[in-house]
Design a protein around this motif. Sequence first.
Motif, PDB file in Angstrom:
ATOM      1  N   ASN A  41       0.815  -1.214   0.000  1.00  0.00           N
ATOM      2  CA  ASN A  41       0.000   0.000   0.000  1.00  0.00           C
ATOM      3  C   ASN A  41       0.856   1.274   0.000  1.00  0.00           C
ATOM      4  OD1 ASN A  41      -2.402   1.389  -0.109  1.00  0.00           O
ATOM      5  ND2 ASN A  41      -2.803   1.235   2.084  1.00  0.00           N
ATOM      6  N   ASN A  42       1.699   1.408  -1.017  1.00  0.00           N
ATOM      7  CA  ASN A  42       2.561   2.588  -1.184  1.00  0.00           C
ATOM      8  C   ASN A  42       3.473   2.834   0.017  1.00  0.00           C
ATOM      9  OD1 ASN A  42       1.657   3.321  -3.800  1.00  0.00           O
ATOM     10  ND2 ASN A  42      -0.197   4.171  -2.877  1.00  0.00           N
ATOM     11  N   LYS A  43       4.037   1.755   0.541  1.00  0.00           N
ATOM     12  CA  LYS A  43       4.971   1.814   1.670  1.00  0.00           C
ATOM     13  C   LYS A  43       4.345   2.373   2.949  1.00  0.00           C
ATOM     14  CE  LYS A  43       9.333   1.767  -0.781  1.00  0.00           C
ATOM     15  NZ  LYS A  43      10.673   2.325  -0.860  1.00  0.00           N
ATOM     16  N   THR A  44       3.042   2.146   3.123  1.00  0.00           N
ATOM     17  CA  THR A  44       2.388   2.560   4.369  1.00  0.00           C
ATOM     18  C   THR A  44       2.055   1.357   5.247  1.00  0.00           C
ATOM     19  OG1 THR A  44       0.180   2.491   3.378  1.00  0.00           O
ATOM     20  CG2 THR A  44       1.368   4.605   3.289  1.00  0.00           C
ATOM     21  N   GLU A  45       2.196   0.146   4.694  1.00  0.00           N
ATOM     22  CA  GLU A  45       1.896  -1.082   5.415  1.00  0.00           C
ATOM     23  C   GLU A  45       2.949  -2.129   5.076  1.00  0.00           C
ATOM     24  OE1 GLU A  45      -1.988  -2.195   4.023  1.00  0.00           O
ATOM     25  OE2 GLU A  45      -2.947  -0.453   4.941  1.00  0.00           O
ATOM     26  N   LEU A  46       2.954  -3.202   5.872  1.00  0.00           N
ATOM     27  CA  LEU A  46       3.891  -4.292   5.620  1.00  0.00           C
ATOM     28  C   LEU A  46       3.160  -5.606   5.411  1.00  0.00           C
ATOM     29  CD1 LEU A  46       6.599  -3.462   8.308  1.00  0.00           C
ATOM     30  CD2 LEU A  46       6.842  -3.277   5.827  1.00  0.00           C
ATOM     31  N   SER A  47       3.777  -6.469   4.615  1.00  0.00           N
ATOM     32  CA  SER A  47       3.292  -7.817   4.368  1.00  0.00           C
ATOM     33  C   SER A  47       4.402  -8.789   4.745  1.00  0.00           C
ATOM     34  CB  SER A  47       2.935  -7.981   2.887  1.00  0.00           C
ATOM     35  OG  SER A  47       2.510  -9.298   2.623  1.00  0.00           O
ATOM     36  N   VAL A  48       4.084  -9.814   5.531  1.00  0.00           N
ATOM     37  CA  VAL A  48       5.082 -10.822   5.897  1.00  0.00           C
ATOM     38  C   VAL A  48       5.496 -11.553   4.629  1.00  0.00           C
ATOM     39  CG1 VAL A  48       5.524 -12.919   7.232  1.00  0.00           C
ATOM     40  CG2 VAL A  48       4.121 -11.086   8.209  1.00  0.00           C
ATOM     41  N   SER A  49       6.785 -11.779   4.481  1.00  0.00           N
ATOM     42  CA  SER A  49       7.318 -12.407   3.283  1.00  0.00           C
ATOM     43  C   SER A  49       8.310 -13.490   3.672  1.00  0.00           C
ATOM     44  CB  SER A  49       7.996 -11.342   2.414  1.00  0.00           C
ATOM     45  OG  SER A  49       8.424 -11.884   1.190  1.00  0.00           O
ATOM     46  N   TYR A  50       9.075 -13.944   2.709  1.00  0.00           N
ATOM     47  CA  TYR A  50      10.139 -14.912   2.923  1.00  0.00           C
ATOM     48  C   TYR A  50      11.463 -14.189   2.718  1.00  0.00           C
ATOM     49  CZ  TYR A  50       9.103 -14.830  -2.022  1.00  0.00           C
ATOM     50  OH  TYR A  50       8.817 -14.400  -3.279  1.00  0.00           O
ATOM     51  N   GLY A  85       2.137 -12.566   2.714  1.00  0.00           N
ATOM     52  CA  GLY A  85       2.260 -12.732   1.273  1.00  0.00           C
ATOM     53  C   GLY A  85       2.296 -14.170   0.805  1.00  0.00           C
ATOM     54  N   ASN A  86       2.153 -14.349  -0.494  1.00  0.00           N
ATOM     55  CA  ASN A  86       2.254 -15.659  -1.127  1.00  0.00           C
ATOM     56  C   ASN A  86       3.563 -16.332  -0.726  1.00  0.00           C
ATOM     57  OD1 ASN A  86      -0.108 -15.037  -2.485  1.00  0.00           O
ATOM     58  ND2 ASN A  86       0.909 -14.605  -4.417  1.00  0.00           N
ATOM     59  N   ASN A  87       3.496 -17.599  -0.379  1.00  0.00           N
ATOM     60  CA  ASN A  87       4.668 -18.428  -0.090  1.00  0.00           C
ATOM     61  C   ASN A  87       5.471 -18.006   1.139  1.00  0.00           C
ATOM     62  OD1 ASN A  87       4.036 -19.654  -2.618  1.00  0.00           O
ATOM     63  ND2 ASN A  87       5.333 -18.179  -3.659  1.00  0.00           N
ATOM     64  N   SER A  97       4.263 -23.118  14.933  1.00  0.00           N
ATOM     65  CA  SER A  97       3.035 -22.332  14.996  1.00  0.00           C
ATOM     66  C   SER A  97       3.306 -20.908  14.510  1.00  0.00           C
ATOM     67  CB  SER A  97       2.479 -22.286  16.421  1.00  0.00           C
ATOM     68  OG  SER A  97       3.312 -21.513  17.266  1.00  0.00           O
ATOM     69  N   VAL A  98       2.229 -20.265  14.079  1.00  0.00           N
ATOM     70  CA  VAL A  98       2.288 -18.863  13.680  1.00  0.00           C
ATOM     71  C   VAL A  98       1.124 -18.155  14.361  1.00  0.00           C
ATOM     72  CG1 VAL A  98       2.188 -17.209  11.777  1.00  0.00           C
ATOM     73  CG2 VAL A  98       3.316 -19.412  11.445  1.00  0.00           C
ATOM     74  N   THR A  99       1.430 -17.140  15.125  1.00  0.00           N
ATOM     75  CA  THR A  99       0.396 -16.325  15.752  1.00  0.00           C
ATOM     76  C   THR A  99       0.157 -15.125  14.854  1.00  0.00           C
ATOM     77  OG1 THR A  99       1.114 -17.028  17.945  1.00  0.00           O
ATOM     78  CG2 THR A  99      -0.265 -15.054  17.823  1.00  0.00           C
ATOM     79  N   THR A 111       0.892 -20.111   1.311  1.00  0.00           N
ATOM     80  CA  THR A 111       1.595 -19.552   2.465  1.00  0.00           C
ATOM     81  C   THR A 111       2.238 -20.622   3.328  1.00  0.00           C
ATOM     82  OG1 THR A 111       0.199 -17.613   2.485  1.00  0.00           O
ATOM     83  CG2 THR A 111       1.328 -18.117   4.513  1.00  0.00           C
ATOM     84  N   PHE A 112       1.540 -21.732   3.544  1.00  0.00           N
ATOM     85  CA  PHE A 112       2.064 -22.778   4.419  1.00  0.00           C
ATOM     86  C   PHE A 112       2.388 -24.063   3.642  1.00  0.00           C
ATOM     87  CE2 PHE A 112      -0.517 -20.014   7.108  1.00  0.00           C
ATOM     88  CZ  PHE A 112       0.416 -19.665   8.073  1.00  0.00           C
ATOM     89  N   TYR A 113       2.682 -23.937   2.368  1.00  0.00           N
ATOM     90  CA  TYR A 113       3.000 -25.102   1.540  1.00  0.00           C
ATOM     91  C   TYR A 113       4.278 -25.770   2.066  1.00  0.00           C
ATOM     92  CZ  TYR A 113       3.951 -27.959  -2.547  1.00  0.00           C
ATOM     93  OH  TYR A 113       4.205 -29.016  -3.378  1.00  0.00           O
ATOM     94  N   ASN A 114       4.262 -27.084   2.175  1.00  0.00           N
ATOM     95  CA  ASN A 114       5.363 -27.895   2.679  1.00  0.00           C
ATOM     96  C   ASN A 114       5.668 -27.650   4.152  1.00  0.00           C
ATOM     97  OD1 ASN A 114       5.991 -29.685   0.693  1.00  0.00           O
ATOM     98  ND2 ASN A 114       7.649 -28.470  -0.177  1.00  0.00           N
ATOM     99  N   CYS A 115       4.674 -27.200   4.896  1.00  0.00           N
ATOM    100  CA  CYS A 115       4.782 -27.130   6.350  1.00  0.00           C
ATOM    101  C   CYS A 115       4.043 -28.338   6.907  1.00  0.00           C
ATOM    102  CB  CYS A 115       4.149 -25.851   6.890  1.00  0.00           C
ATOM    103  SG  CYS A 115       5.007 -24.360   6.383  1.00  0.00           S
ATOM    104  N   ILE A 116       4.507 -28.847   8.011  1.00  0.00           N
ATOM    105  CA  ILE A 116       3.871 -30.047   8.559  1.00  0.00           C
ATOM    106  C   ILE A 116       2.798 -29.687   9.576  1.00  0.00           C
ATOM    107  CG2 ILE A 116       4.330 -32.125   9.932  1.00  0.00           C
ATOM    108  CD1 ILE A 116       7.041 -32.237   8.521  1.00  0.00           C
TER     109      ILE A 116
END
Length: 116
Positions: A41-50, A85-87, A97-99, A111-116
């Motif tokens: 959002n034009n550097k006003t927010e963050l998205s979790v990534s890899y 974000g994706n992946n 776990s992810v909170t 997002t959680f592909y190949n997680c057990i």
Amino acid sequence: MKQIKFFLLTALLSMVGARAIAHDIEVKNADGVTIYYTWANNKTELSVSYRGTSSGDYSNEYTSNVVIPESVAYNGATYPVTSIGNNAFMNCPILMSVTIPNSVTTIGEATFYNCI
């Protein structure tokens, strides 16, 4: 001729998209766990990534328990974390776990592909 156009279009899209999916910043959360983010959002927010420029660059960059904060202080400003974000957690099989805070309203594909 169609094959050449398709190849050129594919090559162009891969070059343009390569940087767009890389993490922009990395910040430790309250538990000392490094979380990778991209601007949104034009550097006003963050998205979790890899970590890195591709979800395949590293594996297990997230392990154990990850607590995503509602906001992140970075360079003297505070930014809300509004998406994952994706992946983002792809190929992190020892992630336990992810909170996810209420500020996150969108979770991307695989997002959680190949997680057990």
